[in-house]
Design an enzyme around this catalytic site. Structure first.
Site, mmCIF file in Angstrom:
data_model
loop_
_atom_site.group_PDB
_atom_site.id
_atom_site.type_symbol
_atom_site.label_atom_id
_atom_site.label_comp_id
_atom_site.label_asym_id
_atom_site.label_seq_id
_atom_site.Cartn_x
_atom_site.Cartn_y
_atom_site.Cartn_z
ATOM 1 N N TYR A 30 -5.263 2.654 3.974
ATOM 2 C CA TYR A 30 -4.804 2.605 2.583
ATOM 3 C C TYR A 30 -3.297 2.808 2.564
ATOM 4 C CZ TYR A 30 -4.174 3.588 -2.368
ATOM 5 O OH TYR A 30 -3.745 3.535 -3.682
ATOM 6 N N ASP A 88 3.457 4.023 8.066
ATOM 7 C CA ASP A 88 3.237 4.607 6.739
ATOM 8 C C ASP A 88 2.954 6.086 6.954
ATOM 9 O OD1 ASP A 88 2.314 5.584 4.381
ATOM 10 O OD2 ASP A 88 0.864 3.981 3.994
ATOM 11 N N LYS A 139 4.504 11.714 -1.099
ATOM 12 C CA LYS A 139 3.657 12.917 -1.224
ATOM 13 C C LYS A 139 4.444 14.223 -1.074
ATOM 14 C CE LYS A 139 -0.690 10.610 -0.612
ATOM 15 N NZ LYS A 139 -1.768 10.741 -1.529
HETATM 16 C C1 PLP Z 1 -1.133 6.521 3.622
HETATM 17 C C2 PLP Z 1 -0.801 6.278 2.182
HETATM 18 N N1 PLP Z 1 0.132 5.369 1.861
HETATM 19 C C3 PLP Z 1 0.467 5.112 0.591
HETATM 20 C C4 PLP Z 1 -0.138 5.779 -0.443
HETATM 21 C C5 PLP Z 1 0.250 5.487 -1.854
HETATM 22 O O1 PLP Z 1 0.948 6.571 -2.377
HETATM 23 P P1 PLP Z 1 1.041 6.775 -3.958
HETATM 24 O O2 PLP Z 1 -0.305 7.203 -4.421
HETATM 25 O O3 PLP Z 1 2.109 7.825 -4.101
HETATM 26 O O4 PLP Z 1 1.446 5.479 -4.543
HETATM 27 C C6 PLP Z 1 -1.114 6.745 -0.170
HETATM 28 C C7 PLP Z 1 -1.798 7.466 -1.252
HETATM 29 O O5 PLP Z 1 -2.771 8.155 -1.060
HETATM 30 C C8 PLP Z 1 -1.462 6.995 1.178
HETATM 31 O O6 PLP Z 1 -2.403 7.885 1.503
#
Ligand code: PLP
Length: 451
Positions: A159, A261, A289
């Protein structure tokens, strides 16, 4: 072990306790249904048996609308490494609020934050955004813009936020995912044109051959790959030795780029994320985060050539709230006063305490499962074998994961909802008593499901 029917009874009993403890949450959910779509502010807040409405947080605890106290290991889906109302964050945010909260012009704190991220991640140039989704969207665009290629690779079960290019094969059902060695590109949301889904190729985590196959089949067309260097939206799946370095070499040998990521792993696994731990520096990294100490902020770090491409206008990386002064003040405090070496030492001791205590209970009650941790993050994986990729993750038991979440919740520990997908987050403000509550609740759960 309980039969599935008895386990369902245990879950029903725990859900009844859960609802009984939270009449005000139920009343708020009813009111909310009249004005908020689905009665919540994000679909992830639609949880069983009912969404929990919170009143406030302090240190390592949160309090629901009914006044119940929880050790908060939910951490706002991994964003509360600082815990709640951390004095350093409060001080920094208060001071900035009094000096103005938005200019859309850079402030000095941005230089300090970028400098500290450069030191920790080993990438020389940085930009900011407001959410993980924005950060990964920018890196996908940037990989495409820099290489002049359209295709990207992501792993099945990964994700990366809710923009079109990465909403592919996030949590596909087993019967729609296709063969392991040629997985289907399954849209993870409606509203995404199939043309765009078709530009995202799917590999398996921990499987270099699956990436090599895609690069060979689409020679000269793959811009790059985006991957969580430790998968954290499928429990926790660590990379096998050599996987991350192998990915970088493989992609580069095809003129393609690598984005880590680290939105979730970022500051939570250690001071410089998986990047620093593994020694594999990608072309681009995304953070969000926990970076903002509870404020909305994201960052993208990159190599000189990629970020020069941004600097020269080759890719328009923009946003009204990018580098927002409030977010920058919070991020500076987070990096310089909260996420310190001594905080990581404390968290490491708590990580060990949790892992040892829960592992002992798993053995004592002969449960099928194991504890997997990565710095401040951890989870119990109810599966017979270690999980190496999304296909292995499909074997993790949903009902046990949900039952565990309920027992923790009713016992005063708030784990992230969505049982087997998410992980706990130990914050800089938790202590041994908090971890002992986690372990005690786990023992109660283990005894109940042993029957
Ligand atoms: C690994 C990862 N990348 C990107 C995101 C997206 O972040 P946001 O919810 O701040 O848009 C998340 C959200 O849980 C995530 O876990």
């Amino acid at each position: 072990m309980l039969t599935p029917t008895s386990l369902a009874d245990v879950i029903a009993e725990q859900e009844a306790i859960f609802v009984k403890r939270q009449p005000k949450s139920a009343a708020l959910a009813d009111r909310a249904a009249g004005v908020l779509a689905g009665g919540v502010t994000s679909n992830w807040q639609i949880t069983q048996p009912q969404p929990v409405w919170l009143s406030h947080g302090a240190g390592g605890k949160v309090y629901d609308a009914d006044g119940n106290e929880y050790v908060d290991l939910h951490g706002g889906y991994g964003a509360a490494l600082a815990g709640h109302a951390h004095p350093a964050i409060v001080r920094a945010v208060k001071a900035q609020v009094e000096r103005g909260t938005h200019f859309a012009q850079p402030t000095e704190n941005a230089i300090v934050v970028a400098g500290e991220l450069a030191r920790r991640w080993g990438l020389p140039r940085w930009r900011f955004a407001n959410s993980g989704t924005e950060a990964t969207m920018d890196t996908v665009h940037l990989m495409r813009s820099y290489t002049g290629r359209d295709l990207i690779i992501k792993v099945e079960g990964g994700y990366h936020g809710h923009h079109d290019s990465v909403q592919v094969s996030v949590m596909p059902d087993a019967d729609e995912a296709g063969p392991r060695d040629s997985p289907r590109q399954v849209p993870s949301s409606s509203g995404i044109p199939t043309t765009i889904t078709g530009l995202t190729l799917i590999a398996q985590f921990n499987d270099l051959a699956s990436v090599a196959r895609l690069l060979d089949a689409h020679r000269g067309q793959v811009a790059g790959m985006i991957v969580e260097p430790v998968m954290m939206n499928a429990g926790i799946i660590p990379p096998l030795p050599g996987y991350l370095a192998g990915l970088k070499d493989l992609l580069h040998s095809h003129g393609a780029l690598l984005t880590f990521d680290e939105v979730k792993t970022g500051l939570t696994v250690g001071p410089g994320g998986v990047t620093r731990q593994s020694g594999v520096i990608p072309d681009l990294v995304c953070l969000a985060k926990s970076l903002g100490g509870g404020m909305a902020v994201a960052a993208v770090g990159g190599t000189f050539p990629l970020m020069d491409h941004v600097a020269s206008g080759g890719y328009e990386m923009v946003g009204t709230f990018n580098g927002n002064p409030l977010a920058m003040a919070a991020a500076r405090a987070m990096l310089t006063e909260v996420a310190t070496e001594s905080a990581y030492e404390r968290i490491e001791a708590l990580r060990q305490r949790a892992a040892v205590g829960i592992t002992a209970a798993i053995t004592e009650f002969s449960l099928t499962g194991s504890v997997v941790t990565a710095g401040a993050k951890g989870c119990v994986v109810f599966a017979p074998e270690p999980v190496r990729d999304f296909r292995g993750f499909l074997a993790v038991d949903d009902s046990l994961s949900h039952a565990h979440w309920l027992f923790q919740h009713n016992g005063g520990v708030f784990l992230p909802p969505w049982g087997k997908i998410e992980q706990w987050l130990i914050s800089a403000q938790h202590d041994e008593a908090d971890i002992d509550r986690l372990i005690a609740n786990f023992r109660t759960f283990a005894a109940a499901i042993r029957g």
